[in-house]
Design a protein around this motif. Structure first.
Motif, short mmCIF file in Angstrom:
data_model
loop_
_atom_site.label_atom_id
_atom_site.label_comp_id
_atom_site.label_asym_id
_atom_site.label_seq_id
_atom_site.Cartn_x
_atom_site.Cartn_y
_atom_site.Cartn_z
N LYS A 77 6.89 4.85 14.45
CA LYS A 77 7.90 3.94 14.97
C LYS A 77 7.29 2.61 15.41
O LYS A 77 7.89 1.55 15.21
CB LYS A 77 8.67 4.59 16.12
CG LYS A 77 9.63 5.66 15.66
CD LYS A 77 10.38 6.27 16.83
CE LYS A 77 11.37 7.31 16.35
NZ LYS A 77 12.11 7.92 17.46
N GLY A 78 6.11 2.66 16.00
CA GLY A 78 5.44 1.43 16.42
C GLY A 78 5.12 0.52 15.24
O GLY A 78 5.28 -0.70 15.31
N PHE A 81 0.82 -1.20 0.00
CA PHE A 81 0.00 0.00 0.00
C PHE A 81 0.86 1.26 0.00
O PHE A 81 1.91 1.30 0.65
CB PHE A 81 -0.90 0.04 1.24
CG PHE A 81 -1.90 -1.08 1.27
CD1 PHE A 81 -3.16 -0.92 0.74
CD2 PHE A 81 -1.57 -2.30 1.82
CE1 PHE A 81 -4.08 -1.95 0.75
CE2 PHE A 81 -2.48 -3.35 1.84
CZ PHE A 81 -3.73 -3.18 1.31
N VAL A 82 0.39 2.26 -0.72
CA VAL A 82 0.93 3.60 -0.63
C VAL A 82 -0.09 4.40 0.16
O VAL A 82 -1.28 4.46 -0.21
CB VAL A 82 1.15 4.24 -2.02
CG1 VAL A 82 1.62 5.68 -1.87
CG2 VAL A 82 2.14 3.43 -2.83
N PHE A 114 5.39 -0.86 8.24
CA PHE A 114 5.87 0.27 7.44
C PHE A 114 7.27 0.00 6.94
O PHE A 114 8.14 -0.49 7.68
CB PHE A 114 5.85 1.57 8.26
CG PHE A 114 4.47 2.07 8.60
CD1 PHE A 114 3.33 1.54 8.00
CD2 PHE A 114 4.30 3.08 9.52
CE1 PHE A 114 2.06 2.01 8.31
CE2 PHE A 114 3.04 3.56 9.84
CZ PHE A 114 1.92 3.02 9.23
N LEU A 115 7.50 0.31 5.66
CA LEU A 115 8.79 0.07 5.02
C LEU A 115 9.56 1.35 4.75
O LEU A 115 10.79 1.35 4.71
CB LEU A 115 8.58 -0.68 3.70
CG LEU A 115 7.80 -1.98 3.80
CD1 LEU A 115 7.62 -2.58 2.42
CD2 LEU A 115 8.49 -2.95 4.73
N ALA A 116 8.86 2.45 4.50
CA ALA A 116 9.48 3.74 4.23
C ALA A 116 8.43 4.82 4.45
O ALA A 116 7.23 4.58 4.28
CB ALA A 116 10.01 3.81 2.80
N ILE A 150 3.68 7.05 3.04
CA ILE A 150 4.15 5.86 3.75
C ILE A 150 4.00 4.67 2.80
O ILE A 150 2.96 4.51 2.17
CB ILE A 150 3.34 5.60 5.03
CG1 ILE A 150 3.40 6.79 5.98
CG2 ILE A 150 3.81 4.31 5.71
CD1 ILE A 150 2.40 6.71 7.13
N LEU A 151 5.02 3.84 2.72
CA LEU A 151 4.94 2.57 2.01
C LEU A 151 4.69 1.49 3.06
O LEU A 151 5.48 1.34 4.00
CB LEU A 151 6.23 2.30 1.25
CG LEU A 151 6.27 1.03 0.41
CD1 LEU A 151 5.19 1.05 -0.67
CD2 LEU A 151 7.64 0.86 -0.23
N ALA A 152 3.57 0.78 2.92
CA ALA A 152 3.17 -0.19 3.94
C ALA A 152 2.99 -1.58 3.34
O ALA A 152 2.45 -1.71 2.24
CB ALA A 152 1.87 0.25 4.60
N ALA A 153 3.43 -2.58 4.07
CA ALA A 153 3.23 -3.97 3.68
C ALA A 153 1.92 -4.45 4.28
O ALA A 153 1.57 -4.09 5.40
CB ALA A 153 4.38 -4.82 4.18
#
Length: 99
Positions: free
Chosen positions: A27-28, A2-3, A35-37, A49-52
């Motif tokens: 941070k959590g 996900f973006v 979160f990847l970036a 945010i780049l999310a897995a």
């Protein structure tokens, strides 16, 4: 994958007041591996945010917990995509096209 595109809806002074809470929230989710970036947009009108993840509903529920959202300071746009090609460092997140 996900973006997560965050757009501020409040004056920058209010964003800055809540920034420490938002960073703790980030941070959590880095620690949880979701979160990847992430970083600020340029110009500073929000962030990305780049999310897995595999479940859009879970990601939408997660962004609703961001202090920026809970305080009425920002909104999210959630874009799901299939990461079928990745840099070597992100190989663990590579996805397959559905059959």
């Amino acid at each position: 994958m996900f973006v997560l595109e965050l757009t501020y809806t409040a004056p920058m002074e209010r964003i800055d007041e809540a920034l420490a809470q938002h960073v703790r929230w980030l941070k959590g989710h880095y620690a949880a591996g979701t979160f990847l970036a992430s970083g600020r947009k340029v110009p500073r009108e929000g962030g990305v945010i780049l999310a897995a993840g595999q479940d859009r509903g879970a990601i939408e529920a997660l962004v609703a917990t961001d202090p920026f959202v809970r305080l009425g300071l920002a909104e999210y746009r959630v874009t799901e995509f299939l990461a079928t090609v990745t840099a070597p460092a992100l190989e663990a997140y590579r996805q397959q096209l559905p059959a």
